[in-house]
Design a protein around this motif. Structure first.
Motif, PDB file in Angstrom:
ATOM      1  N   CYS A  34       0.902  -1.221   0.021  1.00  0.00           N
ATOM      2  CA  CYS A  34      -0.044   0.056   0.007  1.00  0.00           C
ATOM      3  C   CYS A  34       0.877   1.246  -0.096  1.00  0.00           C
ATOM      4  CB  CYS A  34      -0.712   0.042   1.189  1.00  0.00           C
ATOM      5  SG  CYS A  34      -1.963   1.465   1.372  1.00  0.00           S
ATOM      6  N   GLU A  35       0.349   2.121  -0.811  1.00  0.00           N
ATOM      7  CA  GLU A  35       1.193   3.423  -0.810  1.00  0.00           C
ATOM      8  C   GLU A  35       1.260   4.230   0.436  1.00  0.00           C
ATOM      9  OE1 GLU A  35      -0.318   5.440  -4.334  1.00  0.00           O
ATOM     10  OE2 GLU A  35       0.545   4.196  -5.942  1.00  0.00           O
ATOM     11  N   ARG A  36       0.290   3.959   1.240  1.00  0.00           N
ATOM     12  CA  ARG A  36       0.179   4.724   2.542  1.00  0.00           C
ATOM     13  C   ARG A  36       0.176   3.514   3.647  1.00  0.00           C
ATOM     14  NH1 ARG A  36      -4.426   8.634   3.380  1.00  0.00           N
ATOM     15  NH2 ARG A  36      -5.833   7.078   2.590  1.00  0.00           N
ATOM     16  N   GLY A  37       0.768   2.427   3.447  1.00  0.00           N
ATOM     17  CA  GLY A  37       0.961   1.267   4.229  1.00  0.00           C
ATOM     18  C   GLY A  37       1.604   1.525   5.523  1.00  0.00           C
ATOM     19  N   GLN A  38       1.604   1.117   6.547  1.00  0.00           N
ATOM     20  CA  GLN A  38       2.094   1.340   7.754  1.00  0.00           C
ATOM     21  C   GLN A  38       2.122   0.020   8.705  1.00  0.00           C
ATOM     22  OE1 GLN A  38       0.870   4.854  10.437  1.00  0.00           O
ATOM     23  NE2 GLN A  38      -0.272   5.291   8.684  1.00  0.00           N
ATOM     24  N   TRP A  39       3.013  -0.254   9.670  1.00  0.00           N
ATOM     25  CA  TRP A  39       3.218  -1.447  10.541  1.00  0.00           C
ATOM     26  C   TRP A  39       3.115  -1.261  11.717  1.00  0.00           C
ATOM     27  CZ3 TRP A  39       3.732  -5.246   7.016  1.00  0.00           C
ATOM     28  CH2 TRP A  39       4.430  -4.692   5.629  1.00  0.00           C
ATOM     29  N   TRP A  40       2.173  -2.173  12.493  1.00  0.00           N
ATOM     30  CA  TRP A  40       2.353  -2.369  13.774  1.00  0.00           C
ATOM     31  C   TRP A  40       3.452  -2.183  14.764  1.00  0.00           C
ATOM     32  CZ3 TRP A  40      -3.009  -1.154  13.871  1.00  0.00           C
ATOM     33  CH2 TRP A  40      -3.624  -1.775  13.050  1.00  0.00           C
ATOM     34  N   GLY A  41       3.415  -1.525  15.520  1.00  0.00           N
ATOM     35  CA  GLY A  41       4.516  -1.484  16.552  1.00  0.00           C
ATOM     36  C   GLY A  41       5.763  -0.495  16.212  1.00  0.00           C
ATOM     37  N   SER A  42       5.656  -0.253  14.891  1.00  0.00           N
ATOM     38  CA  SER A  42       6.891   0.760  14.776  1.00  0.00           C
ATOM     39  C   SER A  42       6.151   2.142  14.276  1.00  0.00           C
ATOM     40  CB  SER A  42       7.328   0.445  13.543  1.00  0.00           C
ATOM     41  OG  SER A  42       6.806  -0.050  12.204  1.00  0.00           O
ATOM     42  N   ASP A  43       4.995   2.195  13.305  1.00  0.00           N
ATOM     43  CA  ASP A  43       4.133   3.307  13.098  1.00  0.00           C
ATOM     44  C   ASP A  43       3.094   3.600  13.932  1.00  0.00           C
ATOM     45  OD1 ASP A  43       5.822   3.734  10.587  1.00  0.00           O
ATOM     46  OD2 ASP A  43       4.764   2.019   9.927  1.00  0.00           O
ATOM     47  N   THR A  44       2.740   2.500  14.758  1.00  0.00           N
ATOM     48  CA  THR A  44       1.619   2.706  15.665  1.00  0.00           C
ATOM     49  C   THR A  44       1.758   1.769  16.768  1.00  0.00           C
ATOM     50  OG1 THR A  44      -0.856   3.023  15.878  1.00  0.00           O
ATOM     51  CG2 THR A  44       0.055   1.371  14.438  1.00  0.00           C
ATOM     52  N   ASP A  45       0.806   1.514  17.626  1.00  0.00           N
ATOM     53  CA  ASP A  45       0.941   0.963  18.655  1.00  0.00           C
ATOM     54  C   ASP A  45       1.085  -0.726  18.262  1.00  0.00           C
ATOM     55  OD1 ASP A  45      -0.068   2.580  20.665  1.00  0.00           O
ATOM     56  OD2 ASP A  45      -2.156   2.783  19.595  1.00  0.00           O
ATOM     57  N   GLY A  46       1.678  -1.354  19.449  1.00  0.00           N
ATOM     58  CA  GLY A  46       1.717  -2.972  19.214  1.00  0.00           C
ATOM     59  C   GLY A  46       0.575  -3.520  19.380  1.00  0.00           C
ATOM     60  N   ALA A  47       0.372  -4.618  18.708  1.00  0.00           N
ATOM     61  CA  ALA A  47      -0.774  -5.555  19.087  1.00  0.00           C
ATOM     62  C   ALA A  47      -1.148  -6.295  20.429  1.00  0.00           C
ATOM     63  CB  ALA A  47      -0.909  -6.648  17.961  1.00  0.00           C
ATOM     64  N   GLN A  48       0.226  -6.442  21.009  1.00  0.00           N
ATOM     65  CA  GLN A  48       0.291  -7.267  22.301  1.00  0.00           C
ATOM     66  C   GLN A  48      -0.282  -6.111  23.360  1.00  0.00           C
ATOM     67  OE1 GLN A  48       3.875  -9.016  21.875  1.00  0.00           O
ATOM     68  NE2 GLN A  48       3.195 -10.202  20.274  1.00  0.00           N
ATOM     69  N   GLY A  49      -1.102  -5.608  23.414  1.00  0.00           N
ATOM     70  CA  GLY A  49      -1.456  -4.485  24.539  1.00  0.00           C
ATOM     71  C   GLY A  49      -3.077  -4.535  24.617  1.00  0.00           C
ATOM     72  N   GLU A  50      -3.439  -3.728  25.477  1.00  0.00           N
ATOM     73  CA  GLU A  50      -4.844  -3.535  25.878  1.00  0.00           C
ATOM     74  C   GLU A  50      -5.485  -2.572  24.861  1.00  0.00           C
ATOM     75  OE1 GLU A  50      -5.320  -3.746  30.580  1.00  0.00           O
ATOM     76  OE2 GLU A  50      -4.303  -1.642  29.938  1.00  0.00           O
ATOM     77  N   PHE A  51      -5.123  -1.683  23.885  1.00  0.00           N
ATOM     78  CA  PHE A  51      -5.787  -0.888  23.199  1.00  0.00           C
ATOM     79  C   PHE A  51      -4.893  -0.598  22.075  1.00  0.00           C
ATOM     80  CE2 PHE A  51      -7.883   0.130  26.850  1.00  0.00           C
ATOM     81  CZ  PHE A  51      -9.277   0.106  26.532  1.00  0.00           C
ATOM     82  N   VAL A  52      -5.398  -0.411  20.876  1.00  0.00           N
ATOM     83  CA  VAL A  52      -4.453  -0.145  19.691  1.00  0.00           C
ATOM     84  C   VAL A  52      -5.248   0.983  18.735  1.00  0.00           C
ATOM     85  CG1 VAL A  52      -3.825  -1.166  17.427  1.00  0.00           C
ATOM     86  CG2 VAL A  52      -3.380  -2.417  19.390  1.00  0.00           C
ATOM     87  N   ARG A  53      -4.549   1.872  18.530  1.00  0.00           N
ATOM     88  CA  ARG A  53      -4.801   2.949  17.401  1.00  0.00           C
ATOM     89  C   ARG A  53      -4.665   2.462  16.187  1.00  0.00           C
ATOM     90  NH1 ARG A  53      -2.797   6.895  14.145  1.00  0.00           N
ATOM     91  NH2 ARG A  53      -0.881   6.583  14.689  1.00  0.00           N
ATOM     92  N   VAL A  54      -5.503   2.519  15.392  1.00  0.00           N
ATOM     93  CA  VAL A  54      -5.395   1.685  13.980  1.00  0.00           C
ATOM     94  C   VAL A  54      -5.584   2.683  12.976  1.00  0.00           C
ATOM     95  CG1 VAL A  54      -6.587   0.134  12.215  1.00  0.00           C
ATOM     96  CG2 VAL A  54      -6.819  -0.430  14.534  1.00  0.00           C
ATOM     97  N   PRO A  55      -4.471   3.166  12.231  1.00  0.00           N
ATOM     98  CA  PRO A  55      -4.582   4.128  10.983  1.00  0.00           C
ATOM     99  C   PRO A  55      -5.309   3.466  10.010  1.00  0.00           C
ATOM    100  CG  PRO A  55      -2.551   3.829  11.903  1.00  0.00           C
ATOM    101  CD  PRO A  55      -3.154   2.724  12.614  1.00  0.00           C
ATOM    102  N   LEU A  56      -5.898   4.508   9.187  1.00  0.00           N
ATOM    103  CA  LEU A  56      -6.615   3.811   7.827  1.00  0.00           C
ATOM    104  C   LEU A  56      -7.569   2.811   8.160  1.00  0.00           C
ATOM    105  CD1 LEU A  56      -3.366   3.767   5.653  1.00  0.00           C
ATOM    106  CD2 LEU A  56      -4.901   5.537   5.564  1.00  0.00           C
ATOM    107  N   ALA A  57      -8.340   2.889   9.082  1.00  0.00           N
ATOM    108  CA  ALA A  57      -9.273   1.876   9.792  1.00  0.00           C
ATOM    109  C   ALA A  57     -10.034   1.334   8.659  1.00  0.00           C
ATOM    110  CB  ALA A  57     -10.127   2.432  10.899  1.00  0.00           C
TER     111      ALA A  57
END
Lengths: 343, 343
Positions: free
Chosen positions: B103-126
Motif C-alpha cells: 500500500c502506498e500509505r501502508g504502515q506497520w504495527w509496533g513501529s508506525d503505531t501501537d503494537g498489538a500485544q497491548g490493551e488498546f491499539v490505534r488503527v490508522p486507515l481503519a
C-alpha cells in the motif's frame, strides 16, 4: 559432410566432419534445410564461455528425415521436421509434465550429438524430439517454422512463466529475436499493453509489427520510470526478461509492479543471484528458465500453419552455410537480429 | 494502558504506556480482546534483529472498536474486527491489485503505531485495514478469527503463490503455525497429496488434522529423497516454504520437481539469495513474500464463519497478557506452536 566448428574466440569455421549415421534404434538422420545462430551461441563465440577444444555449434534447425532407426515410429523418411533446441524422450515424468528440458534422458545438440549448423544431424530419441509438419511446407514457410525450434517457443515460455493473459500489461526487456518473439507471444496471449525496451529503429519496427503498443528507449531507473508513466503510475503486471545479464534482470525487477511476475528466459550469464529480500517485500514472482520448446511446439505450429502466427521477421539476414563465419560476425556486431543459414 | 515492550534480547515486559487516542480522522481505536506471538517476533526477541531502543511488539489482534475518527465509515463502535498484520488504505493501485502489503500509505504495527500485544491499539486507515465480522462472535470462535490476522492468510498466500490447485502434490517446509496453516490452505485448494516436514509429534498431529497425507521427519537431501519416493519418483509439484532460513529455502528447492513452484512466506533471515542458474536449469518458479492478508480476509472469513475452515488448533497455549514474557519464552523454546494472549 560439412559442419560448423568453433575453435576459439571468434574463430568459427565450416569444416569437413565425419558423416553421421544411425547409432541407436531410436535415432533419425535429418538433412538440414535451414539452421540459424542463437544469441546464446555468442557466449562461447565471444570467449565468455571457454572452448577448451573445438566444438560443434548450433541447436536450431529444420530439415527432412533421411533415415530412421528401427525403433522410430512417429517420423518417417521424407517427413519435414522441426527440431527443438533440446533432445527429449517425450515419455519420462518430466516430459509428461511438459518440462521437456528436464528429460531424464535429455541431450543437447553440439555436445551430445551433431550441432545444427551443418548439412546433416543425427537426432537421438527422434520420436520424442522431432515434430513433423503435415506435409512438406513451402520454402516461404521455412523461416517461421525454423523460429519454432527456439526463439518463438522461448518467447512464449517467458510469457507463460509470467502468466500473461488478457488485460495484462507487459514490458519486454531485450530486443533480440527472443525478446521480439516474447512481444508476439504476449500479443497472442491477449496482453492489453506491451512495452518494448529497444534503442534500435529496425528492432522497434519489428516489435511494433509484433504487437508492441509502446517503445521505451531509456534504460535503468529512467526506463522503469518511463514504463510506470505509460502504465498509470504503477509498474508492469508482467515483465519478460529475454537477455540474461545482470543489467537485464535488474531492469526487469525495477519495471515490474508489486505483486507482478517476471518471466525470464535469457541464459543467466554470471548471475546475479536473485535478491530475495526485495522479492519478498514486493511479492514479485520470478519464473522461467530453459524453455521446454518441444512441449509448446504443437500449439505454436498450428498457429503458424493456419497463418495466425508469423515470427519469421526475426530473420533479417539469410546466408549460405558456407558463410557461417559472417553470420556469427553479423550477430556479434548486432548488424542482424538473427541470421538464417541454408546448407 | 498496558502494552508489551521489548527492551533487548529476551527482555520482554508488559508496561504502562500512554493511552492511545484518535490522531487522524481515518483512525479507529480498538480494545484488543485477543492477540498472539508470531514466529517473526522471535527475530528481535532473540537479538537476531537488534533493538537499539525499546519497541512495542505484536502485529496480530482482534478486538472491539471503541471509537472512530470522523472519516471512518466502514466500521463502527461496537464492531468486532480482525486486524491484518499490515495497515493499508484499500484504495491505492497496489491495494486494488490485491497487494495490500505494498500500500502506498501502508504502515506497520509496533513501529508506525501501537503494537498489538497491548490493551488498546490505534488503527490508522481503519476503513482499509479492519474487517468487521457480521456480529460479535462467540468466544470459542475467537482463536480461528485471530488466526486470520496473519498465519492463516500467510499459509494461504504460500499456497496461492505456488499455484496449488486440485490434483497437485504439495510439500510444506516448516511446522510452525504458518506451515500448519499452509497445509490447511493446500487442502482447502484441493491438493491431492500434502507432505509435511515435521519432527515434532504434536505438530505432526495438527498437520494430519489439517490435511497432511504424509509426514517426513528427515531433512536435507534425505528429506527431499523421501518426498520423491512418496510422490512417484519426482519432486513435489509445489513446495510451501514457511520458515525463512537458508536451510528451509534449500530444502524447498531440493524438494520441488523441475517445472514446479516454490511459494515462500517465511521472512528471509539473512538470505541466501536465490540461485538463478539452478532455477533456470530446472524451470522452478519462486513466488510469495509478505502476505497480503487483508486481501484474503473476506474469503477466508466466510469459510471460518460457515465452519468449513478452522485454523484454531495452531493455538495450543492461552495466557493472560500479563504473562506475555512466558508466552515469548514458550515460543522461543518451541514449547508451544503459537500462544494466544488475552488482555
Amino acid at each position: 559432410m560439412r559442419a560448423t566448428v568453433l575453435h576459439g574466440p571468434k574463430d568459427v569455421r565450416l569444416e569437413d566432419v565425419p558423416d553421421p549415421r544411425i547409432e541407436d534404434p531410436a535415432d533419425a538422420l535429418v538433412r538440414v534445410t535451414a539452421a540459424c545462430v542463437c544469441g546464446s551461441d555468442l557466449w562461447p563465440y565471444r570467449g565468455i564461455r571457454p572452448t577448451p577444444q573445438p566444438r560443434r555449434l548450433g541447436h536450431e534447425f529444420v530439415g527432412v528425415v533421411e533415415e530412421t532407426g528401427a525403433a522410430v515410429t512417429r517420423v518417417r523418411p521424407g517427413d519435414f521436421v522441426i527440431a527443438p533446441f533440446a533432445i527429449s524422450d517425450g515419455t519420462c515424468p518430466h516430459c509428461r509434465n511438459g518440462v521437456t528440458t528436464s528429460c531424464e534422458r535429455g541431450q543437447w545438440w553440439g555436445s551430445d550429438t551433431d550441432g545444427a549448423q551443418g548439412e546433416f544431424v543425427r537426432v537421438p530419441l527422434a520420436d520424442g524430439t522431432l515434430v513433423a509438419t503435415p506435409g512438406v511446407p513451402d520454402d516461404a514457410q521455412v523461416p517461421a517454422l525454423l523460429a519454432l525450434s527456439d526463439v518463438m517457443g522461448t518467447g512464449h515460455h517467458a510469457a507463460r512463466a509470467a502468466r500473461v493473459r488478457p488485460g495484462r500489461t507487459v514490458a519486454v526487456v531485450g530486443d533480440g529475436a527472443v525478446g521480439l518473439c516474447a512481444v508476439l507471444a504476449a500479443r497472442r496471449l491477449g496482453a492489453e499493453r506491451i512495452v518494448a525496451f529497444s534503442r534500435h529503429r529496425d528492432r522497434q519496427a519489428v516489435a511494433r509489427r509484433f504487437g508492441a503498443t509502446d517503445v521505451v528507449e531509456l534504460r535503468g531507473d529512467e526506463g522503469a520510470a518511463a514504463v510506470r508513466e505509460l502504465l498509470g503510475g504503477v509498474g508492469a503486471d508482467t515483465v519478460l526478461e529475454c537477455v540474461g545479464t545482470r543489467e537485464s534482470m535488474a531492469q526487469a525487477l525495477a519495471t515490474v509492479r508489486p505483486g507482478g511476475a517476471v518471466g525470464y528466459v535469457g541464459v543467466p550469464a554470471g548471475g546475479p543471484e536473485l535478491p530475495i529480500d526485495r522479492l519478498f517485500g514486493t511479492n514479485v514472482t520470478v519464473g522461467g528458465g530453459v524453455a521446454p520448446v518441444r512441449a509448446y511446439l504443437p500449439e505454436l505450429l498450428d498457429d503458424v500453419l493456419d497463418g495466425t502466427l508469423d515470427p519469421s521477421p526475426v530473420f533479417d539476414l539469410e546466408l549460405p552455410l558456407a558463410e557461417v563465419a559472417e553470420a556469427y560476425a553479423a550477430m556479434d556486431e548486432r548488424r542482424t537480429i538473427k541470421p538464417l543459414l541454408r546448407p
